[in-house]
Design a protein around this motif. Sequence first.
Motif, PDB file in Angstrom:
ATOM      1  N   ASN A 117       0.852  -1.184   0.000  1.00  0.00           N
ATOM      2  CA  ASN A 117       0.000   0.000   0.000  1.00  0.00           C
ATOM      3  C   ASN A 117       0.893   1.241   0.000  1.00  0.00           C
ATOM      4  OD1 ASN A 117      -1.427   2.281   1.781  1.00  0.00           O
ATOM      5  ND2 ASN A 117      -2.971   1.154   0.617  1.00  0.00           N
ATOM      6  N   HIS A 118       0.477   2.253  -0.768  1.00  0.00           N
ATOM      7  CA  HIS A 118       1.329   3.418  -1.002  1.00  0.00           C
ATOM      8  C   HIS A 118       0.729   4.692  -0.390  1.00  0.00           C
ATOM      9  CE1 HIS A 118       4.246   5.936  -3.158  1.00  0.00           C
ATOM     10  NE2 HIS A 118       4.849   4.826  -3.563  1.00  0.00           N
ATOM     11  N   THR A 119       0.314   4.617   0.871  1.00  0.00           N
ATOM     12  CA  THR A 119      -0.237   5.787   1.549  1.00  0.00           C
ATOM     13  C   THR A 119       0.874   6.747   1.952  1.00  0.00           C
ATOM     14  OG1 THR A 119      -2.207   4.648   2.364  1.00  0.00           O
ATOM     15  CG2 THR A 119      -1.478   6.559   3.609  1.00  0.00           C
ATOM     16  N   TYR A 120       0.613   8.044   1.752  1.00  0.00           N
ATOM     17  CA  TYR A 120       1.534   9.114   2.156  1.00  0.00           C
ATOM     18  C   TYR A 120       1.065   9.681   3.499  1.00  0.00           C
ATOM     19  CZ  TYR A 120       3.410   9.436  -2.653  1.00  0.00           C
ATOM     20  OH  TYR A 120       4.006   9.189  -3.877  1.00  0.00           O
ATOM     21  N   PHE A 121       1.918   9.593   4.509  1.00  0.00           N
ATOM     22  CA  PHE A 121       1.551  10.041   5.850  1.00  0.00           C
ATOM     23  C   PHE A 121       2.175  11.397   6.184  1.00  0.00           C
ATOM     24  CE2 PHE A 121       1.403   5.388   6.099  1.00  0.00           C
ATOM     25  CZ  PHE A 121       0.156   5.194   6.665  1.00  0.00           C
ATOM     26  N   ASN A 148       8.908  16.504   0.283  1.00  0.00           N
ATOM     27  CA  ASN A 148       9.089  15.975   1.633  1.00  0.00           C
ATOM     28  C   ASN A 148       7.919  16.316   2.556  1.00  0.00           C
ATOM     29  OD1 ASN A 148      12.428  17.094   1.171  1.00  0.00           O
ATOM     30  ND2 ASN A 148      11.752  14.979   0.921  1.00  0.00           N
ATOM     31  N   GLY A 149       6.758  16.560   1.948  1.00  0.00           N
ATOM     32  CA  GLY A 149       5.578  16.893   2.736  1.00  0.00           C
ATOM     33  C   GLY A 149       4.895  15.699   3.356  1.00  0.00           C
ATOM     34  N   ALA A 150       5.363  14.500   3.044  1.00  0.00           N
ATOM     35  CA  ALA A 150       4.800  13.273   3.610  1.00  0.00           C
ATOM     36  C   ALA A 150       5.800  12.150   3.381  1.00  0.00           C
ATOM     37  CB  ALA A 150       3.463  12.932   2.962  1.00  0.00           C
ATOM     38  N   PHE A 151       5.556  11.018   4.021  1.00  0.00           N
ATOM     39  CA  PHE A 151       6.433   9.859   3.859  1.00  0.00           C
ATOM     40  C   PHE A 151       5.591   8.604   3.684  1.00  0.00           C
ATOM     41  CE2 PHE A 151       5.513  10.248   8.353  1.00  0.00           C
ATOM     42  CZ  PHE A 151       5.279   8.941   8.768  1.00  0.00           C
ATOM     43  N   CYS A 152       6.200   7.598   3.072  1.00  0.00           N
ATOM     44  CA  CYS A 152       5.556   6.289   2.894  1.00  0.00           C
ATOM     45  C   CYS A 152       6.367   5.223   3.617  1.00  0.00           C
ATOM     46  CB  CYS A 152       5.461   5.915   1.423  1.00  0.00           C
ATOM     47  SG  CYS A 152       4.554   7.079   0.397  1.00  0.00           S
ATOM     48  N   LEU A 153       5.677   4.271   4.199  1.00  0.00           N
ATOM     49  CA  LEU A 153       6.289   3.057   4.744  1.00  0.00           C
ATOM     50  C   LEU A 153       5.574   1.881   4.093  1.00  0.00           C
ATOM     51  CD1 LEU A 153       6.636   4.139   8.485  1.00  0.00           C
ATOM     52  CD2 LEU A 153       8.509   3.780   6.860  1.00  0.00           C
ATOM     53  N   GLU A 154       6.165   1.388   3.006  1.00  0.00           N
ATOM     54  CA  GLU A 154       5.529   0.387   2.152  1.00  0.00           C
ATOM     55  C   GLU A 154       6.070  -1.010   2.490  1.00  0.00           C
ATOM     56  OE1 GLU A 154       6.239   1.768  -1.953  1.00  0.00           O
ATOM     57  OE2 GLU A 154       6.834   3.625  -0.951  1.00  0.00           O
ATOM     58  N   THR A 155       5.266  -1.785   3.168  1.00  0.00           N
ATOM     59  CA  THR A 155       5.670  -3.139   3.542  1.00  0.00           C
ATOM     60  C   THR A 155       5.572  -4.049   2.318  1.00  0.00           C
ATOM     61  OG1 THR A 155       3.397  -3.606   4.226  1.00  0.00           O
ATOM     62  CG2 THR A 155       4.919  -2.834   5.917  1.00  0.00           C
TER      63      THR A 155
END
Length: 378
Positions: free
Chosen positions: A207-211, A336-343
Amino acid sequence: MNKLQLIVCLSFLSLTCLVTENVFSQNSNATKKSFLSKEKIGQVQGQDVFQYTLQNKTGMQVQLITYGAAITNIVTPDKNGKMSSVVLGFDSLSQYAGNDNSLMGSTVGRVANRISNKKFTLDGQEYTLSSDIHGGVNGFDKRVWKGKEISKKNEPAVEMSYLSKDGEEGFPGNLLVTVTFTLKNNNDLVIDYKASTDKATPLVLTNHTYFNLSGGQDSKALDTELTVHADQFLEYGDGSMPTGKILDVKNTPFDFTSAKTIGKEIEKVQQYTHGYDVTFALRNQTGKLALAAKAYEPVSGRELEVYTTEPGVVFYSGNWLSEKVKGRNGVPYTKNGAFCLETQHYPNSINTPAFPNTVVRPQETFTSQTIYKFLVRK
């Protein structure tokens, strides 16, 4: 229309607005009950697209759309109890289906991330793909999925399913994928992946959500403190393609074994690749659920814990987000307004025998689970 009819209509509109305001209120007075709603929001490729809204007993909300099986919104409380969105998104379906969408919240496949030279050989046969990244030119993120509401012990859940046909984007086999999103009352968002095929095929789902855990208080995520439970990362070359080597994070800018702000050493990485876009080899390689990463945003007090059964996690620091693109509420994105943690499994595994296997075969069922756990530090 007579006067009585007009009064009835105005009363109905007022009630509708009140209900809508209560359901989507982003403050501490949000309705504290679990529910699941569905609405049609338009069409893409001639197919109806639906939006699902999930809310748990604490008032946390998650919104999903069947285009790309995407997470479009997550609303959680900060340390003062204020509810606000912690992910990037768009205001319209046309934006999600347009060229400005950088996989925003999407389910990515058939093979997420990269495959070198758009080619791989499996069981003696060579396959050529439409692209070397994220499942092809029209990967899972650009497909309309089927949604189904699931009842899970008073915790709202939606199952998204998609049949990827043999030859789609160059991949072999008819692959049936289901992704189930469950919003639990402890503020866990659980993502369960399941897939089966009639022909051997590589499969890497994520999943490619931007947090942005500040909830709009900070336009950048550089002050977010990140911890990754990994002592090694995948060396990469041009285009972030893994070289096949796995290196130690110690004495590199990729060392997040203890909490460090995203921005602390990002300039050292930007000399080469514009920012973080790195796959970590997690300590947990058992296939069982374990903590992979943790992010803490000091302004809001929000904390995100990421658990997964996968052997890797990709950390992406929103390097290519651009102010030319307007997100939710018309607010421009920022680099750099958000980050992704893609498992996920490692990129280019199909061409790297030393990496964990990504091939699914007939009579096998692929399963994977990722949990995004939302917490608050007072």
